[in-house]
Design a protein around this motif. Structure first.
Motif, PDB file in Angstrom:
ATOM      1  N   LYS A   1      -8.400  -2.830   8.803  1.00 31.46           N
ATOM      2  CA  LYS A   1      -7.148  -2.634   8.583  1.00 31.46           C
ATOM      3  C   LYS A   1      -6.715  -3.788   7.558  1.00 31.46           C
ATOM      4  CE  LYS A   1      -5.636  -5.774  12.194  1.00 31.46           C
ATOM      5  NZ  LYS A   1      -4.779  -5.792  13.583  1.00 31.46           N
ATOM      6  N   CYS A   2      -5.419  -3.655   6.962  1.00 27.21           N
ATOM      7  CA  CYS A   2      -5.027  -4.600   6.010  1.00 27.21           C
ATOM      8  C   CYS A   2      -4.149  -5.659   6.638  1.00 27.21           C
ATOM      9  CB  CYS A   2      -4.088  -3.944   5.043  1.00 27.21           C
ATOM     10  SG  CYS A   2      -3.567  -5.135   3.603  1.00 27.21           S
ATOM     11  N   LEU A   3      -4.617  -7.151   6.496  1.00 28.58           N
ATOM     12  CA  LEU A   3      -4.378  -8.203   7.164  1.00 28.58           C
ATOM     13  C   LEU A   3      -3.305  -8.989   6.173  1.00 28.58           C
ATOM     14  CD1 LEU A   3      -7.469 -10.016   8.218  1.00 28.58           C
ATOM     15  CD2 LEU A   3      -5.902  -8.249   9.585  1.00 28.58           C
ATOM     16  N   HIS A   4      -3.227  -8.952   4.905  1.00 29.12           N
ATOM     17  CA  HIS A   4      -2.262  -9.430   3.954  1.00 29.12           C
ATOM     18  C   HIS A   4      -2.113  -8.844   2.565  1.00 29.12           C
ATOM     19  CE1 HIS A   4      -1.865 -13.297   6.631  1.00 29.12           C
ATOM     20  NE2 HIS A   4      -3.259 -13.211   6.457  1.00 29.12           N
ATOM     21  N   VAL A   5      -1.011  -8.688   1.883  1.00 29.92           N
ATOM     22  CA  VAL A   5      -0.874  -8.114   0.810  1.00 29.92           C
ATOM     23  C   VAL A   5      -0.526  -9.317  -0.125  1.00 29.92           C
ATOM     24  CG1 VAL A   5       0.340  -6.668  -0.727  1.00 29.92           C
ATOM     25  CG2 VAL A   5      -0.171  -5.791   1.414  1.00 29.92           C
ATOM     26  N   LEU A   6      -1.497  -9.770  -1.099  1.00 31.68           N
ATOM     27  CA  LEU A   6      -1.061 -11.166  -2.025  1.00 31.68           C
ATOM     28  C   LEU A   6      -0.592 -10.662  -3.114  1.00 31.68           C
ATOM     29  CD1 LEU A   6      -4.664 -12.710  -1.426  1.00 31.68           C
ATOM     30  CD2 LEU A   6      -2.784 -12.830   0.086  1.00 31.68           C
ATOM     31  N   LYS A   7       0.804 -11.189  -3.496  1.00 28.36           N
ATOM     32  CA  LYS A   7       1.602 -10.813  -4.648  1.00 28.36           C
ATOM     33  C   LYS A   7       1.681 -12.267  -5.259  1.00 28.36           C
ATOM     34  CE  LYS A   7       4.012  -7.000  -2.145  1.00 28.36           C
ATOM     35  NZ  LYS A   7       5.021  -6.482  -1.849  1.00 28.36           N
ATOM     36  N   GLY A   8       1.361 -11.993  -6.652  1.00 29.33           N
ATOM     37  CA  GLY A   8       1.438 -13.160  -7.421  1.00 29.33           C
ATOM     38  C   GLY A   8       1.472 -12.980  -9.085  1.00 29.33           C
ATOM     39  N   HIS A   9       0.561 -12.150  -9.218  1.00 30.51           N
ATOM     40  CA  HIS A   9       0.099 -11.644 -10.507  1.00 30.51           C
ATOM     41  C   HIS A   9       1.220 -10.525 -11.017  1.00 30.51           C
ATOM     42  CE1 HIS A   9      -3.955 -13.239 -11.003  1.00 30.51           C
ATOM     43  NE2 HIS A   9      -3.985 -13.099  -9.605  1.00 30.51           N
ATOM     44  N   GLN A  10       1.233 -10.726 -12.440  1.00 28.88           N
ATOM     45  CA  GLN A  10       2.484 -10.077 -12.974  1.00 28.88           C
ATOM     46  C   GLN A  10       1.730  -8.639 -13.734  1.00 28.88           C
ATOM     47  OE1 GLN A  10       5.514 -10.790 -12.870  1.00 28.88           O
ATOM     48  NE2 GLN A  10       4.637 -12.343 -11.311  1.00 28.88           N
ATOM     49  N   ARG A  11       0.482  -8.611 -13.829  1.00 29.92           N
ATOM     50  CA  ARG A  11      -0.459  -7.411 -14.263  1.00 29.92           C
ATOM     51  C   ARG A  11      -1.541  -7.137 -13.439  1.00 29.92           C
ATOM     52  NH1 ARG A  11      -0.918  -7.635 -20.837  1.00 29.92           N
ATOM     53  NH2 ARG A  11      -1.080  -5.283 -20.410  1.00 29.92           N
ATOM     54  N   SER A  12      -2.282  -5.941 -13.882  1.00 27.53           N
ATOM     55  CA  SER A  12      -3.309  -5.547 -13.074  1.00 27.53           C
ATOM     56  C   SER A  12      -4.255  -6.862 -12.714  1.00 27.53           C
ATOM     57  CB  SER A  12      -4.031  -4.485 -13.893  1.00 27.53           C
ATOM     58  OG  SER A  12      -5.255  -4.139 -13.078  1.00 27.53           O
ATOM     59  N   VAL A  13      -4.840  -6.820 -11.438  1.00 29.31           N
ATOM     60  CA  VAL A  13      -5.667  -7.826 -11.034  1.00 29.31           C
ATOM     61  C   VAL A  13      -7.097  -7.304 -11.052  1.00 29.31           C
ATOM     62  CG1 VAL A  13      -6.372  -9.281  -9.090  1.00 29.31           C
ATOM     63  CG2 VAL A  13      -4.011  -8.475  -9.358  1.00 29.31           C
ATOM     64  N   GLU A  14      -8.055  -7.960 -12.023  1.00 24.57           N
ATOM     65  CA  GLU A  14      -9.457  -7.213 -12.327  1.00 24.57           C
ATOM     66  C   GLU A  14     -10.507  -8.019 -11.409  1.00 24.57           C
ATOM     67  OE1 GLU A  14      -9.764  -4.837 -14.673  1.00 24.57           O
ATOM     68  OE2 GLU A  14      -7.519  -4.835 -14.456  1.00 24.57           O
ATOM     69  N   THR A  15     -10.307  -9.151 -11.010  1.00 24.44           N
ATOM     70  CA  THR A  15     -11.418  -9.771 -10.278  1.00 24.44           C
ATOM     71  C   THR A  15     -11.087 -10.493  -9.088  1.00 24.44           C
ATOM     72  OG1 THR A  15     -13.304 -11.403 -10.749  1.00 24.44           O
ATOM     73  CG2 THR A  15     -11.272 -11.733 -11.852  1.00 24.44           C
ATOM     74  N   VAL A  16     -11.600 -10.743  -7.932  1.00 20.04           N
ATOM     75  CA  VAL A  16     -11.696 -11.655  -6.966  1.00 20.04           C
ATOM     76  C   VAL A  16     -12.890 -12.179  -6.405  1.00 20.04           C
ATOM     77  CG1 VAL A  16     -11.994  -9.816  -5.070  1.00 20.04           C
ATOM     78  CG2 VAL A  16     -10.194 -11.691  -4.822  1.00 20.04           C
ATOM     79  N   SER A  17     -12.843 -13.376  -5.891  1.00 17.26           N
ATOM     80  CA  SER A  17     -14.072 -14.068  -5.135  1.00 17.26           C
ATOM     81  C   SER A  17     -13.748 -14.998  -4.109  1.00 17.26           C
ATOM     82  CB  SER A  17     -14.752 -14.758  -6.272  1.00 17.26           C
ATOM     83  OG  SER A  17     -13.781 -15.636  -7.294  1.00 17.26           O
ATOM     84  N   PHE A  18     -14.485 -15.122  -3.016  1.00 16.61           N
ATOM     85  CA  PHE A  18     -14.210 -15.898  -1.952  1.00 16.61           C
ATOM     86  C   PHE A  18     -14.971 -17.102  -2.337  1.00 16.61           C
ATOM     87  CE2 PHE A  18     -13.350 -11.793   0.098  1.00 16.61           C
ATOM     88  CZ  PHE A  18     -12.430 -12.145   0.739  1.00 16.61           C
ATOM     89  N   SER A  19     -14.417 -18.246  -1.779  1.00 11.47           N
ATOM     90  CA  SER A  19     -15.073 -19.540  -1.540  1.00 11.47           C
ATOM     91  C   SER A  19     -16.477 -19.303  -0.580  1.00 11.47           C
ATOM     92  CB  SER A  19     -14.316 -20.609  -1.270  1.00 11.47           C
ATOM     93  OG  SER A  19     -13.720 -20.402   0.031  1.00 11.47           O
TER      94      SER A  19
END
Length: 273
Positions: free
Chosen positions: A96-114
Motif C-alpha cells: 500500500k502507498c504510505l506517502h505521495v511526495l510532491k515537490g518536483h515541477q516536471r517528470s521525476v526520473e530517478t530515486v535513491s534511498f540512503s
C-alpha cells in the motif's frame, strides 16, 4: 542469470514477466532477492515473486507513466517515480502507498534511498535534486545547480555524500546534510544516464549517450579510467558487491549486452553475448 568465471556471462533458467500493458521502464530486486519490481509505461508498478514468476500485485495510483522504482536497503519499502511529477513510497508487506511526495515541477526520473533507509533523493526534468525524510514523507531540501534533466542518483555507502547525474553532461557530488556541492565531475561529451558508487565509496562509475563508461576518484574528482568498448548508448552501470567488477548494459546492435570489466589495474577481459 548465473555468473561464471570473471569476464564471462552464463545465461540459464530464464523467466519472463509478461503481464505489463506498456513498456517497462525500470526494474529492481528486493535486498533478499525474493521479489522483483517492474515499473511500466502503463502507469502501474508490478511486484513479482522472483523464483516462481508469480504476479503478487499490480499497483496503480500514478497519473502517468512510472519511470523508476527502487527498494529501500532494509527491504521494508519501495519508491516509484512518474511522469505525474510525484514520488510514491510504498509498504512492501501490505503493498500500500504510505506517502505521495510532491515537490518536483516536471517528470521525476530517478530515486535513491540512503543506506540507512531514512532519506530519499529524487531528480527529474525540472533539473532539481530533492531530499526527503522517508518516515514522514517531508521534503528536507532542494539541491539546485544542474542545467538539464537529472536522470540518475546514488548515495555513497557512508551516506555522507550523494551523487546526481544529468543531461547537462556533469555529475554533482553533494554533502546532503548541508546542501554543499563537494565536487563537479566533467568529462562526458553527451547526456548521462546512470551513475553508481563503488561499495567502499571511493569510486563512482557513470554511463550514458557518449558510448562510454567512466570511473572517477571521488576524493580528487579525477577520471581514472574511460571504458570505450560500448558501441551504443550505455543505459546502466553497477559495481558488484565486492567491488571487483563493473558491469554496464548498452543498446549495442539493437540488443542489450552485459559487459564485465575488472576493477583492477590490469587490462580487463571483456566478453559480450
Amino acid at each position: 542469470m548465473n555468473s561464471g568465471a570473471a569476464g564471462t556471462l552464463a545465461v540459464g533458467r530464464v523467466k519472463f514477466f509478461g503481464q505489463h500493458r506498456g513498456e517497462v521502464n525500470s526494474s529492481a530486486f528486493s535486498p533478499d532477492g525474493q521479489r522483483l519490481l517492474t515499473a511500466s509505461e502503463d502507469g502501474c508498478v508490478y511486484g513479482w515473486e522472483t523464483q516462481s514468476g508469480r504476479l503478487l500485485w499490480r499497483l496503480g495510483g500514478h497519473a502517468g507513466p512510472v519511470k523508476f522504482c527502487r527498494f529501500s536497503p532494509d527491504g521494508r519499502l519501495f519508491a516509484t517515480t512518474a511522469g505525474d511529477c510525484t514520488i510514491r513510497l510504498w509498504d512492501v508487506a501490505e503493498a500500500k502507498c504510505l506517502h505521495v511526495l510532491k515537490g518536483h515541477q516536471r517528470s521525476v526520473e530517478t530515486v535513491s534511498f540512503s543506506p540507512d533507509s531514512k532519506r530519499l533523493a529524487s531528480g527529474g526534468w525540472d533539473k532539481q535534486v530533492v531530499l526527503w525524510e522517508v518516515q514522514s514523507g517531508q521534503m528536507l531540501r532542494h539541491l539546485g545547480g544542474h542545467q538539464d534533466s537529472v536522470q540518475s542518483s546514488d548515495f555513497a555507502p557512508s551516506s555522507d555524500s550523494l551523487a546526481s547525474g544529468s543531461w547537462d553532461k556533469t555529475i554533482h557530488i553533494w554533502k546532503p546534510s548541508t546542501k554543499s556541492l563537494l565536487v563537479q565531475l566533467k568529462g562526458h561529451v553527451s547526456w548521462l544516464k546512470s551513475i553508481a558508487f563503488s561499495p567502499d565509496g571511493s569510486q563512482l562509475a557513470s554511463a550514458g549517450y557518449s558510448h562510454m563508461v567512466k570511473v572517477w576518484d571521488c576524493n580528487t574528482g579525477k577520471c581514472i579510467e574511460t571504458l570505450k568498448g560500448v558501441l551504443d548508448v550505455a543505459h546502466a552501470c553497477a559495481f558488484t558487491p565486492d567491488g571487483k567488477l563493473l558491469v554496464s548494459g548498452a543498446a549495442d546492435q539493437a540488443r542489450y549486452q552485459v559487459r564485465c570489466r575488472s576493477n583492477h589495474p590490469e587490462p580487463p577481459h571483456i566478453t559480450s553475448p
